[in-house]
Each structure stands twice: as C-alpha cells, then as structure tokens.
Design a protein around this motif. Structure first.
Motif, PDB file in Angstrom:
ATOM      1  N   SER A  33       0.830  -1.193   0.000  1.00 37.05           N
ATOM      2  CA  SER A  33       0.000   0.000   0.000  1.00 37.05           C
ATOM      3  C   SER A  33       0.871   1.252   0.000  1.00 37.05           C
ATOM      4  CB  SER A  33      -0.913   0.012   1.229  1.00 37.05           C
ATOM      5  OG  SER A  33      -1.458   1.305   1.393  1.00 37.05           O
ATOM      6  N   LYS A  35      -0.276   4.130   0.061  1.00 32.33           N
ATOM      7  CA  LYS A  35      -0.892   5.078   0.995  1.00 32.33           C
ATOM      8  C   LYS A  35      -0.328   4.903   2.402  1.00 32.33           C
ATOM      9  CE  LYS A  35      -5.099   5.882  -1.585  1.00 32.33           C
ATOM     10  NZ  LYS A  35      -6.565   5.833  -1.603  1.00 32.33           N
ATOM     11  N   TYR A  79       5.903   5.367  -6.013  1.00 33.32           N
ATOM     12  CA  TYR A  79       5.150   6.346  -6.812  1.00 33.32           C
ATOM     13  C   TYR A  79       5.913   6.903  -8.009  1.00 33.32           C
ATOM     14  CZ  TYR A  79       1.324   6.376  -3.483  1.00 33.32           C
ATOM     15  OH  TYR A  79       0.254   6.014  -2.702  1.00 33.32           O
ATOM     16  N   ASP A  91      -5.498  -0.321  -3.690  1.00 33.14           N
ATOM     17  CA  ASP A  91      -5.078   0.548  -2.583  1.00 33.14           C
ATOM     18  C   ASP A  91      -6.089   1.677  -2.438  1.00 33.14           C
ATOM     19  OD1 ASP A  91      -3.548   1.526  -0.537  1.00 33.14           O
ATOM     20  OD2 ASP A  91      -1.975   2.369  -1.806  1.00 33.14           O
ATOM     21  N   VAL A  95      -7.669   7.777   2.980  1.00 36.83           N
ATOM     22  CA  VAL A  95      -6.782   8.246   4.057  1.00 36.83           C
ATOM     23  C   VAL A  95      -7.275   9.520   4.737  1.00 36.83           C
ATOM     24  CG1 VAL A  95      -4.652   7.147   3.302  1.00 36.83           C
ATOM     25  CG2 VAL A  95      -5.277   9.363   2.374  1.00 36.83           C
ATOM     26  N   PRO A 133      -4.381   1.206   5.708  1.00 29.05           N
ATOM     27  CA  PRO A 133      -4.491   1.009   4.249  1.00 29.05           C
ATOM     28  C   PRO A 133      -3.832  -0.292   3.781  1.00 29.05           C
ATOM     29  CG  PRO A 133      -3.929   3.284   4.717  1.00 29.05           C
ATOM     30  CD  PRO A 133      -3.839   2.545   6.029  1.00 29.05           C
TER      31      PRO A 133
END
Lengths: 212, 10
Positions: A33, A35, A79, A91, A95, A133
């Motif tokens: 994840s 996040k 990323y 994912d 958040v 997450p």
C-alpha cells in the motif's frame, strides 16, 4: 535505554529495511500500500522535526535520519521509479478518514499547545493507524506475499516491545507518556489479528491467504 | 513524574 526499547527500535528498523529491500530486489511494489507508506513518511517527518531543535544522542539522531531516509526512498520507489508495478486499484483506503480525525485529536489532546508538540502528537496518533491502508489492501486481495508478512510482523513486534519498554520505564524511571501509551496500545491491537495469522500460517510455511 | 520534552524515544 533498556533492552526492550533497543530491540523495539531494531525491529522497527528491520521492518523498514525488509520492505525497502523487497521492493528494490524484486523491482516491484505489488501488494504494498503506497498510501500506508506515505502516511509513515508523514509520521516520521512530523515527529522528527525536533532534529532541528534538540540533540538527544548520536543514536537518536542516526536512527531518525535512517527512518526518514528509508521511508522517503520507499515512497519514491512506489510512486516514481516503480510506479508501473504499483497496485493502485487495490489501494483504495480513504486516508482522509484517518488524517482529519487524527489531526483534530492532536489539536485537542496534547501535552502542550505548541506547533512542534502538536505535530509530534499528530505523528503519534497517525502512526497508530497508518498501517490500516495496508491491512485493508490485504483483506481486499485476500493474500499477501510472505516477505510482506515479515515486514508487518516486525512492524507489529516493534510496537509490542515498546509497550514492554513503557512498563519498564514506569517501574524503574517513573516515566510515562500517556499519549504514546494509549496510541501504542491501539496500534498493537490492530496487529493482533495479523499476528494470529502470521503464527498459524506463515511460520508453518504457508502463504498468508484469507478465506474468500 | 510524567513526560519530559524533548521526547527521547523514536
């Protein structure tokens, strides 16, 4: 510094490095994840701003710098560099449902109403839920790679060892920090279900997969 | 005695 605190820190370090190496060696962040990793980078950034204001020890400074550096490296790999392997479709944890309440709570319940202290408190509260997450992603796909479960195990072990550290410090130093303790208990509880699966499945050589 | 700042834990 006691043995529980030290092994807790080393366990935390092991978790961070296991994850980074797993992603780096496999050239893939599938099943991870992004996040959660962004949240952890945010946790370290807001907590370790005191690097700029106070020096505690060489150990303390070194570990903080390593934690921050590794967490940003992990986020970068997910990323940027290995974006193509990132499993964003799974994912999907929202958040903002963590950040907003945690930010509000940090304003309301803190040791001192000052910017650095509120950010520290925010980081403590956020850390306690930052793994959600990742756990959500595993529950959604129904499985996790074994190396990912080792990462989660060390991350949970770190918090469990810190709990023992706080009991130790309370008895031998008269020290306690209620904010850290309550958040640490919450954080450790979130790992309990995972610990159970880890012991009953992964340690017996099976892959972690959840019933459909 | 409760907390002391700066925070000495990671």
């Amino acid at each position: 510094m006691n043995i529980f605190r030290l092994t807790g820190d080393l366990s935390h370090l092991a978790a961070i490095i296991i994850l980074l190496l797993k992603i780096w060696k496999s050239r893939s962040c599938a099943g991870i994840s992004g996040k959660s990793q962004v949240l952890f980078a945010l946790v370290f950034t807001t907590r370790y701003l005191d690097l700029l204001t106070s020096f505690i020890s060489l150990y303390n400074t070194t570990m903080k710098v390593i934690y921050i550096g590794c967490s940003y490296a992990t986020v970068y790999l997910i990323y940027m560099k290995l974006k193509a392997t990132y499993d964003g479709n799974h994912d999907t944890f929202r958040v903002e449902f963590l950040i907003v309440p945690v930010g509000g709570l940090a304003f309301l319940v803190n040791h001192d109403f000052s910017p650095l202290e509120i950010l520290w408190t925010f980081s403590i509260y956020l850390e306690s839920v930052a793994i959600l997450p990742q756990l959500f992603m595993i529950s959604k796909t129904g499985e996790a790679e074994t190396i990912t479960t080792h990462y989660l195990f060390f991350l949970g072990l770190y918090r469990a060892l810190y709990l023992i550290n706080w009991i130790w410090r309370f008895y031998f130093e008269g020290f306690f920090d209620m904010i850290a303790i309550v958040a640490g208990v919450v954080q450790t509880i979130l790992y309990c279900d995972f610990f159970y699966l880890y012991v009953t499945k992964v340690l017996k050589g099976k892959k972690l997969s959840l019933p459909a | 005695h409760a907390l002391t700042m700066p925070h000495d834990e990671l």
